[in-house]
Design a protein around this motif. Sequence first.
Motif, PDB file in Angstrom:
ATOM      1  N   ARG A 524       0.830  -1.205   0.000  1.00 33.09           N
ATOM      2  CA  ARG A 524       0.000   0.000   0.000  1.00 33.09           C
ATOM      3  C   ARG A 524       0.862   1.252   0.000  1.00 33.09           C
ATOM      4  O   ARG A 524       0.547   2.240  -0.666  1.00 33.09           O
ATOM      5  N   GLU A 525       1.964   1.201   0.742  1.00 31.06           N
ATOM      6  CA  GLU A 525       2.830   2.368   0.795  1.00 31.06           C
ATOM      7  C   GLU A 525       3.489   2.647  -0.548  1.00 31.06           C
ATOM      8  O   GLU A 525       3.763   3.791  -0.886  1.00 31.06           O
ATOM      9  N   GLU A 526       3.783   1.581  -1.321  1.00 33.90           N
ATOM     10  CA  GLU A 526       4.416   1.760  -2.626  1.00 33.90           C
ATOM     11  C   GLU A 526       3.403   1.937  -3.738  1.00 33.90           C
ATOM     12  O   GLU A 526       3.755   2.047  -4.907  1.00 33.90           O
ATOM     13  N   GLY A 527       2.120   1.929  -3.389  1.00 35.62           N
ATOM     14  CA  GLY A 527       1.077   2.134  -4.387  1.00 35.62           C
ATOM     15  C   GLY A 527       0.785   0.919  -5.229  1.00 35.62           C
ATOM     16  O   GLY A 527       0.196   1.037  -6.312  1.00 35.62           O
ATOM     17  N   VAL A 528       1.169  -0.260  -4.769  1.00 36.40           N
ATOM     18  CA  VAL A 528       0.944  -1.495  -5.516  1.00 36.40           C
ATOM     19  C   VAL A 528      -0.041  -2.346  -4.746  1.00 36.40           C
ATOM     20  O   VAL A 528       0.114  -2.535  -3.539  1.00 36.40           O
ATOM     21  N   GLU A 529      -1.080  -2.847  -5.391  1.00 36.08           N
ATOM     22  CA  GLU A 529      -2.059  -3.688  -4.718  1.00 36.08           C
ATOM     23  C   GLU A 529      -1.411  -4.999  -4.320  1.00 36.08           C
ATOM     24  O   GLU A 529      -0.641  -5.589  -5.067  1.00 36.08           O
ATOM     25  N   SER A 530      -1.772  -5.443  -3.114  1.00 33.18           N
ATOM     26  CA  SER A 530      -1.193  -6.694  -2.621  1.00 33.18           C
ATOM     27  C   SER A 530      -1.846  -7.870  -3.307  1.00 33.18           C
ATOM     28  O   SER A 530      -2.975  -7.791  -3.800  1.00 33.18           O
ATOM     29  N   SER A 531      -1.119  -8.979  -3.340  1.00 28.67           N
ATOM     30  CA  SER A 531      -1.633 -10.206  -3.936  1.00 28.67           C
ATOM     31  C   SER A 531      -2.779 -10.736  -3.106  1.00 28.67           C
ATOM     32  O   SER A 531      -2.769 -10.636  -1.884  1.00 28.67           O
ATOM     33  N   PRO A 532      -3.863 -11.300  -3.748  1.00 24.23           N
ATOM     34  CA  PRO A 532      -4.975 -11.850  -2.962  1.00 24.23           C
ATOM     35  C   PRO A 532      -4.545 -12.999  -2.068  1.00 24.23           C
ATOM     36  O   PRO A 532      -5.166 -13.279  -1.071  1.00 24.23           O
ATOM     37  N   ASN A 533      -3.434 -13.678  -2.430  1.00 27.18           N
ATOM     38  CA  ASN A 533      -2.921 -14.761  -1.584  1.00 27.18           C
ATOM     39  C   ASN A 533      -1.471 -14.449  -1.238  1.00 27.18           C
ATOM     40  O   ASN A 533      -0.548 -14.971  -1.863  1.00 27.18           O
ATOM     41  N   PRO A 534      -1.230 -13.562  -0.290  1.00 22.54           N
ATOM     42  CA  PRO A 534       0.152 -13.191   0.038  1.00 22.54           C
ATOM     43  C   PRO A 534       0.909 -14.386   0.572  1.00 22.54           C
ATOM     44  O   PRO A 534       0.346 -15.236   1.250  1.00 22.54           O
ATOM     45  N   PRO A 535       2.193 -14.465   0.221  1.00 27.44           N
ATOM     46  CA  PRO A 535       3.007 -15.594   0.716  1.00 27.44           C
ATOM     47  C   PRO A 535       3.167 -15.529   2.208  1.00 27.44           C
ATOM     48  O   PRO A 535       3.158 -14.465   2.786  1.00 27.44           O
ATOM     49  N   ALA A 536       3.272 -16.706   2.790  1.00 29.99           N
ATOM     50  CA  ALA A 536       3.443 -16.803   4.246  1.00 29.99           C
ATOM     51  C   ALA A 536       4.815 -17.352   4.559  1.00 29.99           C
ATOM     52  O   ALA A 536       5.372 -18.148   3.810  1.00 29.99           O
ATOM     53  N   ALA A 537       5.331 -16.921   5.672  1.00 32.40           N
ATOM     54  CA  ALA A 537       6.645 -17.404   6.096  1.00 32.40           C
ATOM     55  C   ALA A 537       6.543 -18.842   6.544  1.00 32.40           C
ATOM     56  O   ALA A 537       5.563 -19.231   7.171  1.00 32.40           O
ATOM     57  N   PRO A 538       7.496 -19.670   6.217  1.00 32.73           N
ATOM     58  CA  PRO A 538       7.470 -21.076   6.645  1.00 32.73           C
ATOM     59  C   PRO A 538       7.734 -21.204   8.123  1.00 32.73           C
ATOM     60  O   PRO A 538       8.218 -20.289   8.761  1.00 32.73           O
ATOM     61  N   ASN A 539       7.363 -22.376   8.630  1.00 29.33           N
ATOM     62  CA  ASN A 539       7.570 -22.633  10.049  1.00 29.33           C
ATOM     63  C   ASN A 539       9.043 -22.641  10.408  1.00 29.33           C
ATOM     64  O   ASN A 539       9.397 -22.515  11.560  1.00 29.33           O
ATOM     65  N   LYS A 540       9.936 -22.828   9.418  1.00 27.48           N
ATOM     66  CA  LYS A 540      11.358 -22.862   9.713  1.00 27.48           C
ATOM     67  C   LYS A 540      11.924 -21.467   9.928  1.00 27.48           C
ATOM     68  O   LYS A 540      13.097 -21.314  10.192  1.00 27.48           O
ATOM     69  N   SER A 541      11.047 -20.452   9.794  1.00 24.82           N
ATOM     70  CA  SER A 541      11.553 -19.079   9.903  1.00 24.82           C
ATOM     71  C   SER A 541      11.996 -18.728  11.306  1.00 24.82           C
ATOM     72  O   SER A 541      12.559 -17.686  11.525  1.00 24.82           O
ATOM     73  N   GLY A 542      11.702 -19.566  12.225  1.00 26.21           N
ATOM     74  CA  GLY A 542      12.098 -19.258  13.597  1.00 26.21           C
ATOM     75  C   GLY A 542      11.020 -18.572  14.374  1.00 26.21           C
ATOM     76  O   GLY A 542      11.184 -18.288  15.535  1.00 26.21           O
ATOM     77  N   VAL A 543       9.835 -18.272  13.728  1.00 25.94           N
ATOM     78  CA  VAL A 543       8.713 -17.651  14.421  1.00 25.94           C
ATOM     79  C   VAL A 543       7.531 -18.580  14.298  1.00 25.94           C
ATOM     80  O   VAL A 543       7.110 -18.914  13.193  1.00 25.94           O
ATOM     81  N   SER A 544       6.998 -19.043  15.405  1.00 25.09           N
ATOM     82  CA  SER A 544       5.917 -20.018  15.402  1.00 25.09           C
ATOM     83  C   SER A 544       4.650 -19.380  14.883  1.00 25.09           C
ATOM     84  O   SER A 544       4.319 -18.251  15.227  1.00 25.09           O
ATOM     85  N   ASP A 545       3.880 -20.111  14.084  1.00 25.84           N
ATOM     86  CA  ASP A 545       2.610 -19.649  13.553  1.00 25.84           C
ATOM     87  C   ASP A 545       1.479 -20.214  14.375  1.00 25.84           C
ATOM     88  O   ASP A 545       1.558 -21.313  14.879  1.00 25.84           O
ATOM     89  N   GLY A 546       0.403 -19.443  14.492  1.00 29.99           N
ATOM     90  CA  GLY A 546      -0.783 -19.943  15.167  1.00 29.99           C
ATOM     91  C   GLY A 546      -1.396 -21.065  14.376  1.00 29.99           C
ATOM     92  O   GLY A 546      -1.343 -21.092  13.141  1.00 29.99           O
ATOM     93  N   PRO A 547      -2.047 -22.015  15.017  1.00 29.37           N
ATOM     94  CA  PRO A 547      -2.614 -23.179  14.330  1.00 29.37           C
ATOM     95  C   PRO A 547      -3.752 -22.800  13.398  1.00 29.37           C
ATOM     96  O   PRO A 547      -4.066 -23.550  12.497  1.00 29.37           O
ATOM     97  N   SER A 548      -4.364 -21.650  13.628  1.00 28.02           N
ATOM     98  CA  SER A 548      -5.502 -21.286  12.792  1.00 28.02           C
ATOM     99  C   SER A 548      -5.082 -20.536  11.558  1.00 28.02           C
ATOM    100  O   SER A 548      -5.913 -20.118  10.768  1.00 28.02           O
TER     101      SER A 548
END
Length: 718
Positions: A524-548
Motif C-alpha cells: 500500500r505504501e508503494e502504491g501497488v495492490e497486494s496479492s490476494p494470496n500473500p506468501p506466508a513465512a514457513p515454520n522454519k523461519s524461527g517464528v511459530s505460527d498460530g494453528p488457525s
Amino acid sequence: MEQLIPIVNKLQDVFGAIGQSPIDLPQIVTIGSQSSGKSSVLENVVGKGFLPRGTGIVTRRPLVLQLYNTSNHSIPTSPNAISSSLRNEWGEFLHLPGEKFYSFDEIRDEIVRETDRSTGRNKGISNKSINLKIYSPRVLNLTLVDLPGITKVSVGDQPADIEDQIREMCLHYISNPNAIILAVTAGNTDLANSDALKMARSVDPEGNRTIGVLTKLDLMDPGTDASDMLNNRIIPLRRGYVGVINRGQRDISQRKSIKEGLRKEMEFFKSHPAYRSLQHRCGTTTLAKMLNSILMHHIRDCLPEIKNRITGMMADIQQELDALGTPTGDISRATLGGSLLGLLSKFAASFGNAVDGKGSSADGVEMNELYGGARISYIFNEIFGRSLMMIDPFDGLTDEDIRTAICNANGPRPSLFVPEISFDLLVRRQISRLEQPGLQCIDLVYDELQRMSSQCEPTELQRFPDLRDRMCDTVSNLLRRCVSPTQMMISNLIKVELAYINTSHPDFIGGSRAVAQLMERMSREEGVESSPNPPAAPNKSGVSDGPSTPAADHSEGDYADSLHRGGERDEKGGLMSFIFGGKKDNRRRSSIGGMGSPSNMVKLPQVPDTMRNNEMPTDRERIETEIIKSLIESYFNIVRKNFLDMVPKTIMYFLVNHSKDSIQNELVSELYKENEIADLLRETDDVAQRRRTCAEMRGLLGRALEIVNEVRDFNTFK
C-alpha cells in the motif's frame, strides 16, 4: 400576655448558665453611634441611672437587661429579700447568683468591675454578655440588650480594628431574626447619615423589625423640628419612630434625678407646637409601652417555634446520651463481657455489609459518593483497568533496542530468518512490566479496606479508646497478613506467563500473518495492490505460527514457489531478498594476495568497548523490526487481557473475602480475654465529662421546656 416576657427572661437565664443560647430568643437590641444617647434612653426606661459613663467607649460588653415589674408580685423573691415596702427596687447579676444590689450606684460599679475582669482596662471589647435583672414596680416587663456605640476611629489605647469588632458584635445580635432592633439616632443630625439605621437596614431591609428612636430633639436648631421624621416620611420604618429627650451632661453633673428629667421631657413635648399633636410618638413612657407591646406580640409569634426547637434539641441530646451509655464502672463483669462481644459482632457485621454493599456509612455519605465495596469496584475498573489498557506494548522499548536484540540473537553470522529468540526475550521483558501495576492495585484495595474499617466503627466505640486502638491494630494485622499471599499470587501470575510463551494461542497473530500484514502494508505504501494470496513465512523461519493460520499449512516448496512468483520485486531488494539473503555481494573480496609494500598496509581501528548498530537501519533490519513488533504487540495484548481478568479475582479471594470472613473470629480471639475486658471497656475522663455535660444540657432544656409549657395554649394570644 404579660407572662410572655418573663418566660423569655427565664429562658435567657437557663441558656445563660451554659454560656450561650442555642436558640434565637426574642429580645430588643439597642444600637447607635457613640454619644447618640443610647445608654441614656435605657436609663430613662428603667427610671434609674445605673450605666457607666465617661469618654470614649464605655459599654464594652453586651449588657442583657431584663426588667421585671414587681407591682403585682408576679416575680417571686428569695426568702432573704428585704420587704418590698421598704426597698422595692433592686438588681441581680447572673454571675453573682443570690446577691441583690439595692443601690444602683453599686450596680454601675459592678458592671465596670465585671467588664474589666473580661476585657481589662485597655478599652478592648468582648462578646461575652453581662446579664442584669432589675426588679421595680416602675418598669414594664422588657428584655433589652445594650451594645457598644458604633465608632469610626480608634483613639487612645483602643485596638486599631475597634470599628470592625463593634460592627461584628452588633451584627451578631441584630442578625437574630427574632430580635427587635432599637436604632438610636440623634435628632439634630441628618437621618440619612445614621449609622444605626444603615446597620439595621443591612439585616432588615424592609424595616419590619426596626424601631427608630430620635434623641436630643431639644438641641435642634431654632426653627427646625423632627416632625417629618416622627411622621415616618424621611426613611420609612414599619414600626415608625419615637422622639425622646435625655438628661444633659449638666443635669447629670448636678445629679438631677431621672424622674425630674422625665417630667421636663413631658413638659417639652406638650409645649412644643410641632410635637403637641404627636404625643403618641413622643416621650420615654410612650417608648416603653410601645416596646412592651411589640415585644409581647413578637414573643407570642416566636414561642411555638422556640418550643419545637427545644423539643428537637432534647431529642438530639437524648440520642447522644444513649450512645454514651451507662458508665462501665456500674456494670458487672459478666455484663461487660456481653457488651464487648456485642461491639465486636456489630463491627464485623457492619464491615461485611459495607463490602457486600448491604450497609451504609455512619455519617450517611453513601448518597453523595461511592461507599464500601463500590469503591473497590471503582479501583478495579476505573483505576487499575484503565491504567493497564493505557500501557503501550513498546514502552521503554525502541526500534534500536529491537535491532540490537535481533543482532545479538543472530550471533556471528546473519541468519536467513528472523530469530525467534529475539521475540522471546523482548516479549518477556514487556510482560514483566505488568507486575508492578498489579501490586499497586493490592495497595489501593488494602488502603480502602482500612478506610472502610474506620467508617464501620460503632458510635459506642468512641467511649472506649483502648478497645478502639486494639481493634484497629487487630484489623490492620489481619489485612497485612492477607496482603502477602495476595502479592505472591500476583507475582506468580506474571511468572506463569513468563514460564511458557504460548505462540500457539488462538489469538496470537503468528509469523505468517505478521509477514503477510507487513507485505500488504508495504504494498500500500508503494502504491501497488497486494496479492490476494500473500506468501506466508514457513515454520522454519524461527517464528511459530498460530494453528488457525492458513499459511502455516503451506509446504516449504509452496513458499519457494510464492517467492519465485515475486519476480523482479525480490531481485530489487524486496522483503524476500532480505529474508533469504539476496544475491552475493561480490564487493567483499580479499586483497591479501595483492598487498603492496608494508608502508601501504591498511590498519584497522581499535575495537570499541560498547558496540551499537549503524545509525541508519537497512531495509532488511527495518522489516525484521516490524515483524518482531507485530508479534510482541499481539502476544502482549493476550497477556494483558488475562492479567486484567485475574488480578481483581486474586485480590477479592486472597484479600477482600478472606478478611471479611475472618474478621469476627480474629477480633474475638485477640480481644475477648477475661483478664482484659475491664481494661478494654474503661472510659476516658473526657467521655465521662461529656456524659455529665449532656445530662446537664438535657436538664436545662427540660427546664426550658417546662418554662415554655407554662403558656398552656398559644392560640389564646392570637
